[in-house]
Design a protein around this motif. Structure first.
Motif, PDB file in Angstrom:
ATOM      1  N   PHE B 106       0.824  -1.208   0.000  1.00  0.00           N
ATOM      2  CA  PHE B 106       0.000   0.000   0.000  1.00  0.00           C
ATOM      3  C   PHE B 106       0.863   1.265   0.000  1.00  0.00           C
ATOM      4  O   PHE B 106       0.693   2.145  -0.840  1.00  0.00           O
ATOM      5  CB  PHE B 106      -0.934  -0.029   1.215  1.00  0.00           C
ATOM      6  CG  PHE B 106      -1.879   1.134   1.285  1.00  0.00           C
ATOM      7  CD1 PHE B 106      -2.913   1.269   0.382  1.00  0.00           C
ATOM      8  CD2 PHE B 106      -1.725   2.104   2.278  1.00  0.00           C
ATOM      9  CE1 PHE B 106      -3.787   2.356   0.447  1.00  0.00           C
ATOM     10  CE2 PHE B 106      -2.593   3.188   2.352  1.00  0.00           C
ATOM     11  CZ  PHE B 106      -3.628   3.306   1.433  1.00  0.00           C
ATOM     12  N   ILE B 107       1.843   1.324   0.902  1.00  0.00           N
ATOM     13  CA  ILE B 107       2.636   2.558   0.951  1.00  0.00           C
ATOM     14  C   ILE B 107       3.495   2.722  -0.307  1.00  0.00           C
ATOM     15  O   ILE B 107       3.700   3.832  -0.780  1.00  0.00           O
ATOM     16  CB  ILE B 107       3.498   2.688   2.242  1.00  0.00           C
ATOM     17  CG1 ILE B 107       4.427   1.498   2.436  1.00  0.00           C
ATOM     18  CG2 ILE B 107       2.625   2.902   3.459  1.00  0.00           C
ATOM     19  CD1 ILE B 107       5.350   1.625   3.651  1.00  0.00           C
ATOM     20  N   HIS B 108       3.941   1.616  -0.870  1.00  0.00           N
ATOM     21  CA  HIS B 108       4.798   1.760  -2.050  1.00  0.00           C
ATOM     22  C   HIS B 108       4.002   2.057  -3.323  1.00  0.00           C
ATOM     23  O   HIS B 108       4.496   2.769  -4.202  1.00  0.00           O
ATOM     24  CB  HIS B 108       5.718   0.548  -2.200  1.00  0.00           C
ATOM     25  CG  HIS B 108       6.724   0.500  -1.092  1.00  0.00           C
ATOM     26  ND1 HIS B 108       7.750   1.415  -0.993  1.00  0.00           N
ATOM     27  CD2 HIS B 108       6.814  -0.284   0.004  1.00  0.00           C
ATOM     28  CE1 HIS B 108       8.441   1.177   0.121  1.00  0.00           C
ATOM     29  NE2 HIS B 108       7.888   0.152   0.735  1.00  0.00           N
ATOM     30  N   LEU B 157      -5.557   5.585   7.837  1.00  0.00           N
ATOM     31  CA  LEU B 157      -5.202   5.326   6.433  1.00  0.00           C
ATOM     32  C   LEU B 157      -5.101   6.597   5.608  1.00  0.00           C
ATOM     33  O   LEU B 157      -4.325   6.674   4.663  1.00  0.00           O
ATOM     34  CB  LEU B 157      -6.262   4.434   5.775  1.00  0.00           C
ATOM     35  CG  LEU B 157      -6.120   2.921   5.849  1.00  0.00           C
ATOM     36  CD1 LEU B 157      -7.005   2.286   4.804  1.00  0.00           C
ATOM     37  CD2 LEU B 157      -4.684   2.462   5.668  1.00  0.00           C
ATOM     38  N   VAL B 158      -5.915   7.590   5.979  1.00  0.00           N
ATOM     39  CA  VAL B 158      -5.887   8.860   5.252  1.00  0.00           C
ATOM     40  C   VAL B 158      -4.511   9.507   5.391  1.00  0.00           C
ATOM     41  O   VAL B 158      -3.892   9.922   4.410  1.00  0.00           O
ATOM     42  CB  VAL B 158      -7.011   9.796   5.767  1.00  0.00           C
ATOM     43  CG1 VAL B 158      -6.790  11.234   5.351  1.00  0.00           C
ATOM     44  CG2 VAL B 158      -8.368   9.297   5.287  1.00  0.00           C
ATOM     45  N   LYS B 159      -4.027   9.546   6.628  1.00  0.00           N
ATOM     46  CA  LYS B 159      -2.713  10.158   6.870  1.00  0.00           C
ATOM     47  C   LYS B 159      -1.600   9.310   6.257  1.00  0.00           C
ATOM     48  O   LYS B 159      -0.632   9.831   5.714  1.00  0.00           O
ATOM     49  CB  LYS B 159      -2.475  10.321   8.368  1.00  0.00           C
ATOM     50  CG  LYS B 159      -3.313  11.430   8.968  1.00  0.00           C
ATOM     51  CD  LYS B 159      -2.993  11.608  10.432  1.00  0.00           C
ATOM     52  CE  LYS B 159      -3.845  12.727  11.041  1.00  0.00           C
ATOM     53  NZ  LYS B 159      -3.911  12.611  12.490  1.00  0.00           N
ATOM     54  N   LEU B 160      -1.759   7.993   6.367  1.00  0.00           N
ATOM     55  CA  LEU B 160      -0.750   7.078   5.833  1.00  0.00           C
ATOM     56  C   LEU B 160      -0.621   7.270   4.322  1.00  0.00           C
ATOM     57  O   LEU B 160       0.487   7.425   3.789  1.00  0.00           O
ATOM     58  CB  LEU B 160      -1.181   5.643   6.156  1.00  0.00           C
ATOM     59  CG  LEU B 160      -0.169   4.528   5.952  1.00  0.00           C
ATOM     60  CD1 LEU B 160       1.025   4.704   6.877  1.00  0.00           C
ATOM     61  CD2 LEU B 160      -0.824   3.167   6.196  1.00  0.00           C
ATOM     62  N   ALA B 161      -1.750   7.267   3.615  1.00  0.00           N
ATOM     63  CA  ALA B 161      -1.730   7.384   2.153  1.00  0.00           C
ATOM     64  C   ALA B 161      -1.203   8.753   1.730  1.00  0.00           C
ATOM     65  O   ALA B 161      -0.464   8.883   0.759  1.00  0.00           O
ATOM     66  CB  ALA B 161      -3.131   7.146   1.593  1.00  0.00           C
TER      67      ALA B 161
END
Ligand code: TPP
Ligand code: SF4
Ligand code: SF4
Ligand code: SF4
Lengths: 81, 275
Positions: B106-108, B157-161
């Protein structure tokens, strides 16, 4: 009420509500959140209109149904919502 | 009101496998209505999922579909998009699928800003396997693996993305259904990595563990805990507890991965490598 296969069709001169009794799982979402309290549960917990004339065709029951089991249409010749 | 969204369904697979009132069906309806509004050709759409109840979604749509392995929907989708950048690629994942086993993918995917739309059905639990807590289960809530309350902090997830580099990030709910369709539509139209996290109900695995017995009860809880970003800004930390903010959080333009890659191909073909 008319029947077409597993579908039950309820209609007056401005709105037509169709419930697919095979696809509906009686979750109660459409009944609970109808702003006009149009729908009631039959003995199996599935919806049927008790107050069709109050329906504003807002479409929320159709949009929130997880099972694609209820649809709302304006009657032919009238503009759909 | 009635639109012909059944056109996009594999009707022969219905009624679907999800439990009564499960939010996965509401999410499916919202995705199809967004597609119908955009009048996309179903042959141009690839929908990819991982493993979980929500990932069963790919079995019900008449697009090009792939139900892959747990956590790996994004790598498969990346491959499809790289091979065929014209394809509209939609990835549907559960909260466990996306943020636990699939967290690195997801992060990549966000970091590369590849043009995929990631839809995360956040029912805050591992639905399919019976209610183990996930990285998105809120602290203090219950799961079969957290019978005394979850002590983990949950991901946002909002902050992560956003931090990882996505182009579009939004959060909606299955209760706020019309706004949800609009958010999905915007994400579909966005070039780059777009994320829509959808707060959803799992009355069976999450509801039962958290004293909500029915789908309508869960939808009321979702309705009452969602706050718009305007209201959110003025809440104290204490007031934010057990609430979540919904709306649009990021919408930026930046270079997209398959376009950058096409330039690499062009450079290589001109033998300009290393010059
Ligand atoms: C590699 C691997 N590990 C574990 C599993 C078991 N498993 C199947 S679904 C799932 C989690 C499902 O939860 P989530 O992704 O949140 O989706 P939901 O079912 O809630 O929609 C797990 C752990 C698996 N199938 N494959
Ligand atoms: S269209 Fe709106 S008013 Fe009519 S039955 Fe459905 S939810 Fe109720
Ligand atoms: S929302 Fe759909 S599945 Fe649930 S009771 Fe109404 S028609 Fe049946
Ligand atoms: S277990 Fe939960 S997520 Fe899975 S189908 Fe049932 S209600 Fe939906």
């Amino acid at each position: 009420m008319e029947k077409e296969g597993s579908k039950e069709i309820y209609q007056n001169n401005s709105v037509k509500i169709t419930v697919d009794k095979e696809w509906c799982k009686a979750c109660g979402i459409c009944l609970e959140f109808c702003p006009q309290k149009v729908l009631a549960a039959d003995e199996g917990g599935k919806p049927y209109p008790v107050n069709l004339s109050a329906c504003t065709r807002c479409g929320l029951c159709e949009l929130r149904c997880p099972d694609f089991a209820i649809t709302v249409e304006g009657v032919e010749g009238k503009k759909d919502v | 009101m009635k639109r012909d969204i059944e056109y996009y369904l594999r009707r022969e697979a219905f009624p679907h496998i999800w439990c009564a009132g499960c939010g996965n069906g509401i999410v499916l309806g919202a995705i199809l209505r967004a597609i119908d509004d955009l009048q996309w050709d179903k042959n141009e759409i690839a929908m990819i999922s991982g493993i979980g109840c929500s990932s069963r979604i790919t079995g019900y749509v008449d697009f090009c579909t792939m139900n892959t392995t747990h956590g790996r929907a994004l790598p498969f989708a990346t491959g499809i998009k790289m091979a065929n950048p014209e394809m509209k690629v939609i990835v549907v994942m559960g909260d466990g699928d996306c943020s636990a086993i699939g967290g690195n993918h997801f992060i990549h995917a966000a970091r590369r800003n590849i043009d995929l739309t990631a839809i995360i059905v956040n029912n805050m639990i591992y639905g399919m396997t019976g209610g183990q807590y996930s990285p998105l289960t809120p602290s203090g809530r219950f799961g079969t693996t957290a019978p005394y309350g979850n002590i983990d902090q949950s991901f946002d997830l909002v902050k992560l993305a956003t931090a990882a580099g996505a182009s579009y990030v939004a959060r909606g709910t299955v209760y706020h259904i019309r706004p949800l369709i609009s958010l999905i539509k915007k994400a579909f139209n966005k070039k780059g990595f777009s994320v829509v996290e959808i707060i959803s109900d799992c009355p069976i695995s999450y509801g039962k563990m958290n004293r909500m017995q029915s789908a309508p009860e869960m939808l009321k809880w979702i309705r009452d805990s969602a706050v718009s970003s305007k209201v959110w800004e003025n809440l104290s930390e204490e007031e934010k507890k057990d609430k979540y903010v919904i709306g649009e959080f990021l919408d930026v333009e930046k270079p997209e991965y398959t376009e950058l890659y096409a330039m690499v191909v062009e450079r290589a073909q001109k033998l300009e490598v290393g010059k």
